[in-house]
Design a protein around this motif. Sequence first.
Motif, PDB file in Angstrom:
ATOM      1  N   SER A   2      68.785  30.486  33.615  1.00  0.00           N
ATOM      2  CA  SER A   2      68.709  31.518  32.575  1.00  0.00           C
ATOM      3  C   SER A   2      67.968  30.998  31.350  1.00  0.00           C
ATOM      4  N   HIS A   3      68.238  29.738  30.993  1.00  0.00           N
ATOM      5  CA  HIS A   3      67.568  29.125  29.848  1.00  0.00           C
ATOM      6  C   HIS A   3      66.072  28.960  30.122  1.00  0.00           C
ATOM      7  N   GLU A  57      65.088  39.380  28.417  1.00  0.00           N
ATOM      8  CA  GLU A  57      64.648  38.052  28.837  1.00  0.00           C
ATOM      9  C   GLU A  57      65.425  36.982  28.075  1.00  0.00           C
ATOM     10  N   HIS A  58      65.078  36.806  26.793  1.00  0.00           N
ATOM     11  CA  HIS A  58      65.770  35.853  25.924  1.00  0.00           C
ATOM     12  C   HIS A  58      66.081  36.557  24.612  1.00  0.00           C
ATOM     13  N   ALA A  64      74.824  34.483  34.249  1.00  0.00           N
ATOM     14  CA  ALA A  64      73.688  35.116  33.581  1.00  0.00           C
ATOM     15  C   ALA A  64      74.083  36.419  32.903  1.00  0.00           C
ATOM     16  N   ASN A  69      67.202  35.777  31.450  1.00  0.00           N
ATOM     17  CA  ASN A  69      68.305  36.447  32.133  1.00  0.00           C
ATOM     18  C   ASN A  69      67.841  37.498  33.127  1.00  0.00           C
ATOM     19  N   HIS A  78      73.999  37.282  28.990  1.00  0.00           N
ATOM     20  CA  HIS A  78      73.272  38.487  28.596  1.00  0.00           C
ATOM     21  C   HIS A  78      74.151  39.374  27.725  1.00  0.00           C
ATOM     22  N   VAL A  94      67.016  36.014  36.601  1.00  0.00           N
ATOM     23  CA  VAL A  94      68.187  35.406  37.232  1.00  0.00           C
ATOM     24  C   VAL A  94      69.175  36.475  37.683  1.00  0.00           C
TER      25      VAL A  94
END
Length: 361
Positions: free
Chosen positions: A49-50, A167-168, A98, A54, A102, A57
Amino acid sequence: MSGISLACWAPMVPFAKTRLGLDEAHLGMVLLAMGCGSLASMPLAGFLSHRFGNRRVIGIGALSVCLFMPWLTLAPTAWMLAIALFCFGASHGVVDVAMNAHAVDVERMSGGGIMSGFHGLFSTGGLVGSAGMSLLLAAGAPLLACAVVLAIVLAVLTVSQWKNFLEHAQAEDAKKHTIFAWPSTAVILLGVLCCISFLAEGAMLDWSAVFLRSSRQVGYDMAGLGYAAFSIAMAVGRLSGDFLVRRFGAVNMVRWGAVTASLGFFIATCLPWAGSSLFGFLLVGIGAANIVPVLFSAAGRQGGSAPGIAIATVTTLGYTGMLTGPAAIGYAAHATSLPLALSAIAVLLLGVAALAPMARR
């Protein structure tokens, strides 16, 4: 997707037990494979995930869950079932880490407490999955056909929602922490409390149908109703949980929730009727509904760890209880009885009630 697919396994357990001729101890060993798969994949899920975000994944992990679900109905031996459960559990472990990370991102961006609502949708999925499988089986559909149909529906659901995942979305202070830092003591203690609460949920998933079948002589087609009753209560409690936490406070929700869940286990196992067992499972769902969301939010507020590390730690420790606890229940049931083994969880929940002030920190 996660709640539905996990709940679909609950009505499959009595079929697997009968088909493979397993006693409680051997069934517990096979069930341990799901926990091993999840626990093996969870640390990797945090890194993925990092590294990749997210969205990827969650999406790929969810499709993997759909792929492995029909395997659970086909395994001809205990070893093959254990391998299928390992793969199924590993895929779920990736999704669980994940999606909770999230959820923390979305909660932070929204500026309000909404974690119970997210977990409420998981419980809603649990209701849909267990009730859907029970209805299909009652209609005479083969077990494999049930699993394939639901897997296809879940795959379509995953693909249709893929573009909507983030995403992030990490906060700036979270980026200051290395992903490999050791979690704080407070986070570890919160994880232990989550472990006990998840143990109660895991007992409902893997043993409620077996208990109703073997101890209360409920038919195969209706044995999944125990988990359905539990999931109804969980869904209602969690969908109203954000309001309840604001009204009564986090500590009270954990304390009295644990007491209620403990009472539910005692009622289900000590009274000899199927109806009282279903009522007890309902109380377990009501009581346990908001313990985990409150503890997850508390972990995300800890100053000694990055939110991602804290969530990964609490998730991993929590799912240790959900996924390995049922194996321990199997051994305890083989040595004593299944009702007595389930009653032991009630005692552990009283310990959670005693440590409820941890949710304030």
